[in-house]
Design an enzyme around this catalytic site. Sequence first.
Site, PDB file in Angstrom:
ATOM      1  N   LYS A  29      39.692  57.107  52.955  1.00 57.03           N
ATOM      2  CA  LYS A  29      41.100  56.725  52.761  1.00 57.03           C
ATOM      3  C   LYS A  29      42.025  57.862  53.205  1.00 57.03           C
ATOM      4  O   LYS A  29      43.037  57.620  53.854  1.00 57.03           O
ATOM      5  CB  LYS A  29      41.322  56.423  51.270  1.00 57.03           C
ATOM      6  CG  LYS A  29      42.773  56.439  50.836  1.00 57.03           C
ATOM      7  CD  LYS A  29      42.942  56.061  49.386  1.00 57.03           C
ATOM      8  CE  LYS A  29      43.068  57.193  48.405  1.00 57.03           C
ATOM      9  NZ  LYS A  29      44.207  58.085  48.546  1.00 57.03           N
ATOM     10  N   ASN A  30      41.623  59.104  52.841  1.00 54.84           N
ATOM     11  CA  ASN A  30      42.525  60.221  53.088  1.00 54.84           C
ATOM     12  C   ASN A  30      42.485  60.753  54.522  1.00 54.84           C
ATOM     13  O   ASN A  30      43.156  61.719  54.852  1.00 54.84           O
ATOM     14  CB  ASN A  30      42.269  61.327  52.059  1.00 54.84           C
ATOM     15  CG  ASN A  30      42.673  60.861  50.658  1.00 54.84           C
ATOM     16  OD1 ASN A  30      43.355  59.836  50.515  1.00 54.84           O
ATOM     17  ND2 ASN A  30      42.251  61.581  49.642  1.00 54.84           N
TER      18      ASN A  30
ATOM     19  N   ARG B 282      52.131  57.386  49.295  1.00 58.14           N
ATOM     20  CA  ARG B 282      52.718  58.678  49.688  1.00 58.14           C
ATOM     21  C   ARG B 282      52.667  58.881  51.201  1.00 58.14           C
ATOM     22  O   ARG B 282      53.209  59.845  51.724  1.00 58.14           O
ATOM     23  CB  ARG B 282      51.959  59.812  48.998  1.00 58.14           C
ATOM     24  CG  ARG B 282      52.152  59.809  47.502  1.00 58.14           C
ATOM     25  CD  ARG B 282      51.515  60.997  46.868  1.00 58.14           C
ATOM     26  NE  ARG B 282      52.060  62.260  47.343  1.00 58.14           N
ATOM     27  CZ  ARG B 282      53.249  62.729  47.031  1.00 58.14           C
ATOM     28  NH1 ARG B 282      54.044  62.059  46.254  1.00 58.14           N
ATOM     29  NH2 ARG B 282      53.656  63.892  47.501  1.00 58.14           N
TER      30      ARG B 282
ATOM     31  N   CYS C   8      49.560  57.712  43.190  1.00 61.14           N
ATOM     32  CA  CYS C   8      49.132  57.793  41.796  1.00 61.14           C
ATOM     33  C   CYS C   8      50.039  58.694  40.977  1.00 61.14           C
ATOM     34  O   CYS C   8      50.482  59.739  41.455  1.00 61.14           O
ATOM     35  CB  CYS C   8      47.704  58.333  41.744  1.00 61.14           C
ATOM     36  SG  CYS C   8      46.496  57.112  42.230  1.00 61.14           S
TER      37      CYS C   8
ATOM     38  N   ASP D 121      39.583  65.107  43.092  1.00 63.56           N
ATOM     39  CA  ASP D 121      39.259  63.672  43.051  1.00 63.56           C
ATOM     40  C   ASP D 121      37.848  63.399  42.521  1.00 63.56           C
ATOM     41  O   ASP D 121      37.519  62.267  42.204  1.00 63.56           O
ATOM     42  CB  ASP D 121      39.382  63.069  44.457  1.00 63.56           C
ATOM     43  CG  ASP D 121      40.738  63.348  45.043  1.00 63.56           C
ATOM     44  OD1 ASP D 121      41.683  62.672  44.662  1.00 63.56           O
ATOM     45  OD2 ASP D 121      40.857  64.282  45.857  1.00 63.56           O
TER      46      ASP D 121
ATOM     47  N   VAL E 131      44.781  71.478  40.492  1.00 64.31           N
ATOM     48  CA  VAL E 131      45.517  70.930  41.636  1.00 64.31           C
ATOM     49  C   VAL E 131      46.706  70.091  41.166  1.00 64.31           C
ATOM     50  O   VAL E 131      47.810  70.212  41.688  1.00 64.31           O
ATOM     51  CB  VAL E 131      44.580  70.121  42.557  1.00 64.31           C
ATOM     52  CG1 VAL E 131      45.349  69.534  43.742  1.00 64.31           C
ATOM     53  CG2 VAL E 131      43.442  70.996  43.058  1.00 64.31           C
TER      54      VAL E 131
HETATM   55  N1  EPU Z   1      52.654  70.049  46.258  1.00 60.57           N
HETATM   56  C1  EPU Z   1      53.891  70.617  46.080  1.00 60.57           C
HETATM   57  N2  EPU Z   1      54.828  70.417  47.068  1.00 60.57           N
HETATM   58  C2  EPU Z   1      54.565  69.697  48.195  1.00 60.57           C
HETATM   59  C3  EPU Z   1      53.280  69.130  48.372  1.00 60.57           C
HETATM   60  C4  EPU Z   1      52.333  69.321  47.375  1.00 60.57           C
HETATM   61  O1  EPU Z   1      54.147  71.276  45.060  1.00 60.57           O
HETATM   62  O2  EPU Z   1      55.463  69.547  49.045  1.00 60.57           O
HETATM   63  C5  EPU Z   1      51.642  70.195  45.191  1.00 60.57           C
HETATM   64  C6  EPU Z   1      51.283  68.833  44.577  1.00 60.57           C
HETATM   65  O3  EPU Z   1      52.237  68.451  43.600  1.00 60.57           O
HETATM   66  C7  EPU Z   1      49.911  69.070  44.006  1.00 60.57           C
HETATM   67  C8  EPU Z   1      49.319  70.091  44.983  1.00 60.57           C
HETATM   68  O4  EPU Z   1      50.422  70.656  45.718  1.00 60.57           O
HETATM   69  O5  EPU Z   1      50.018  69.640  42.720  1.00 60.57           O
HETATM   70  C9  EPU Z   1      48.330  69.519  45.962  1.00 60.57           C
HETATM   71  O6  EPU Z   1      48.933  68.479  46.712  1.00 60.57           O
HETATM   72  P1  EPU Z   1      48.473  68.117  48.198  1.00 60.57           P
HETATM   73  O7  EPU Z   1      49.687  68.109  49.046  1.00 60.57           O
HETATM   74  O8  EPU Z   1      47.344  68.996  48.577  1.00 60.57           O
HETATM   75  O9  EPU Z   1      47.930  66.654  47.990  1.00 60.57           O
HETATM   76  P2  EPU Z   1      48.383  65.320  48.730  1.00 60.57           P
HETATM   77  O10 EPU Z   1      48.411  65.512  50.186  1.00 60.57           O
HETATM   78  O11 EPU Z   1      49.572  64.737  48.051  1.00 60.57           O
HETATM   79  C10 EPU Z   1      45.921  64.491  49.094  1.00 60.57           C
HETATM   80  C11 EPU Z   1      45.166  63.254  48.738  1.00 60.57           C
HETATM   81  C12 EPU Z   1      44.855  63.249  47.256  1.00 60.57           C
HETATM   82  C13 EPU Z   1      44.045  64.494  46.937  1.00 60.57           C
HETATM   83  C14 EPU Z   1      44.807  65.761  47.369  1.00 60.57           C
HETATM   84  C15 EPU Z   1      44.016  67.031  47.164  1.00 60.57           C
HETATM   85  C16 EPU Z   1      46.005  61.660  50.295  1.00 60.57           C
HETATM   86  C17 EPU Z   1      46.782  60.430  50.555  1.00 60.57           C
HETATM   87  N3  EPU Z   1      45.963  62.092  49.064  1.00 60.57           N
HETATM   88  O12 EPU Z   1      47.126  64.416  48.348  1.00 60.57           O
HETATM   89  O13 EPU Z   1      44.068  62.109  47.014  1.00 60.57           O
HETATM   90  O14 EPU Z   1      43.820  64.554  45.541  1.00 60.57           O
HETATM   91  O15 EPU Z   1      45.153  65.646  48.771  1.00 60.57           O
HETATM   92  O16 EPU Z   1      42.841  67.005  47.918  1.00 60.57           O
HETATM   93  O17 EPU Z   1      45.398  62.232  51.209  1.00 60.57           O
HETATM   94  C18 EPU Z   1      43.255  60.295  45.827  1.00 60.57           C
HETATM   95  O18 EPU Z   1      42.639  59.999  46.859  1.00 60.57           O
HETATM   96  O19 EPU Z   1      43.092  59.721  44.714  1.00 60.57           O
HETATM   97  C19 EPU Z   1      44.241  61.357  45.885  1.00 60.57           C
HETATM   98  C20 EPU Z   1      45.162  61.572  44.925  1.00 60.57           C
END
Ligand code: EPU
Length: 452
Positions: free
Chosen positions: A36-37, A110, A134, A324, A346
């Site tokens: 998915k990611n 997102r 989520c 995850d 995280v």
């Molecule tokens: N963060 C910030 N500011 C930002 C971006 C992120 O503070 O501008 C913080 C977030 O709030 C969080 C941390 O940084 O506390 C990590 O966020 P990250 O940006 O790494 O995650 P994401 O890109 O929003 C993706 C996956 C998540 C997975 C995380 C970590 C997708 C669509 N989602 O999220 O997947 O947990 O990376 O590997 O790729 C899931 O599949 O259930 C899921 C939540």
Amino acid sequence: MTEAQRAGASVGLTFDRITIEGGKPLQGEVDVRGAKNLVTKAMVASLLSEGVSVLRDVPDISDVRVVRGLLEIHGVTVKPGVESGELLLDAGNVRSAHMREIDAHAGSSRIPILFCGPLLHQLGEAFIPDLGGCRIGDRPINFHLDALRNFGAVVEKLPTGIRLSAPNGLHGAHVHLPYPSVGATEQTLLTAVRAKGVTELRNAAIEPEIMDLIAILQKMGAIISVEPNRVILIEGVDELRGYTHRAIFDRNEAASWASAALATHGDVFVHGAKQEHMMTFLNIFRKVGGAFDIEEHGIRFWHPGGPLKPVVIETDVHPGFMTDWQQPLVVALTQAEGVSTVHETVYENRFGFTEALQKMGADIRVHPRGFAAPHRRVPRRDLEQAAVITGPTPLHGADIEVPDLRGGFSHLIAAMTAEGTSTVRNVGIISRGYENFEGKLRALGARFTVDG
Ligand code: EPU
């Protein structure tokens, strides 16, 4: 319509609730397809070219449907290909979407935030609706917006979303992320590949899904080098072409089925799982007392008998233990003999799912401010939590409600582990990331009925 019903409806789920008769080991085989990611980001990448891209192993999950809808309103034609799970994405006629079409996607996922760079390159402007995803923490987008501003984008926040423009075009930039964010790394890559000049990205996330996205961008004509110490250099090019790519497998789904096998004393062969992207998970799985065999086409996971052992886990960015993975594994930890600790570093709110497990008899205490831990792999932000799980505790059936995607899968595992009957509500959220989960459960011998 609730979020769960919307998610479920979009992949043809006709039910919102599952009643599970637990206490039966899961046994058999399941297939995992593309992650998915990665898949959702690869679909966005197609917007960077004017040609046709072919993406293979795309799972039928609602997040894919959401991204498909967003691409279509921007003029991309998305059609199934000849093989199952193949998508053809034709970005030959990219156009601005109508406001009401964009609004219809508000709160759905997102991924829309990653449309910024590609739309700015193609159209000179972008409008991004309010984001969904989520509810596992604040999930701000400040790293994304700061990076985009570094490239020369002008960002205007409106009550309904964000408007972006690039009056002087986008040019290569220095982006130093405060934390190796997956999304902000992808944002930088998708913007830098067609920006004028060189971009230096520091403190980048290096998850396997990001490496797969880089592979796709390279196929499209991008010049990207991954340097030591989380540095990525991108030389902008004027034009990119379509790609043909088979998506990396979903290691989160694979770890979820592995955890289900362990918690239920089962034996599950996960077709498509690969060792190299799951090594950290496999180490912990073994330490807990789970057994696995790496085979050519997948990995077999099983409970070898005897007591499970407690572990201490700290979630982290890659190559650490993924956030995850913790939710499904926690259910198995309720069956281990002794005290396990899971530090979540995280997200600041990813233990909501444990309330349902407590209701089912688990002994789990959540410490909202975590514990001091002197040795950290990456600089820490002040948002950690810890869960202390004392086992073994027999689980009993209960009426529980899914809070988020991975938490939802852990609720399914708990219901299958428990003695007696459980009703799991809100299961539509699970279809955001798990393809045909009810069919797979059935194939593994789970006893359940579904209703709306
Ligand atoms: N963060 C910030 N500011 C930002 C971006 C992120 O503070 O501008 C913080 C977030 O709030 C969080 C941390 O940084 O506390 C990590 O966020 P990250 O940006 O790494 O995650 P994401 O890109 O929003 C993706 C996956 C998540 C997975 C995380 C970590 C997708 C669509 N989602 O999220 O997947 O947990 O990376 O590997 O790729 C899931 O599949 O259930 C899921 C939540």
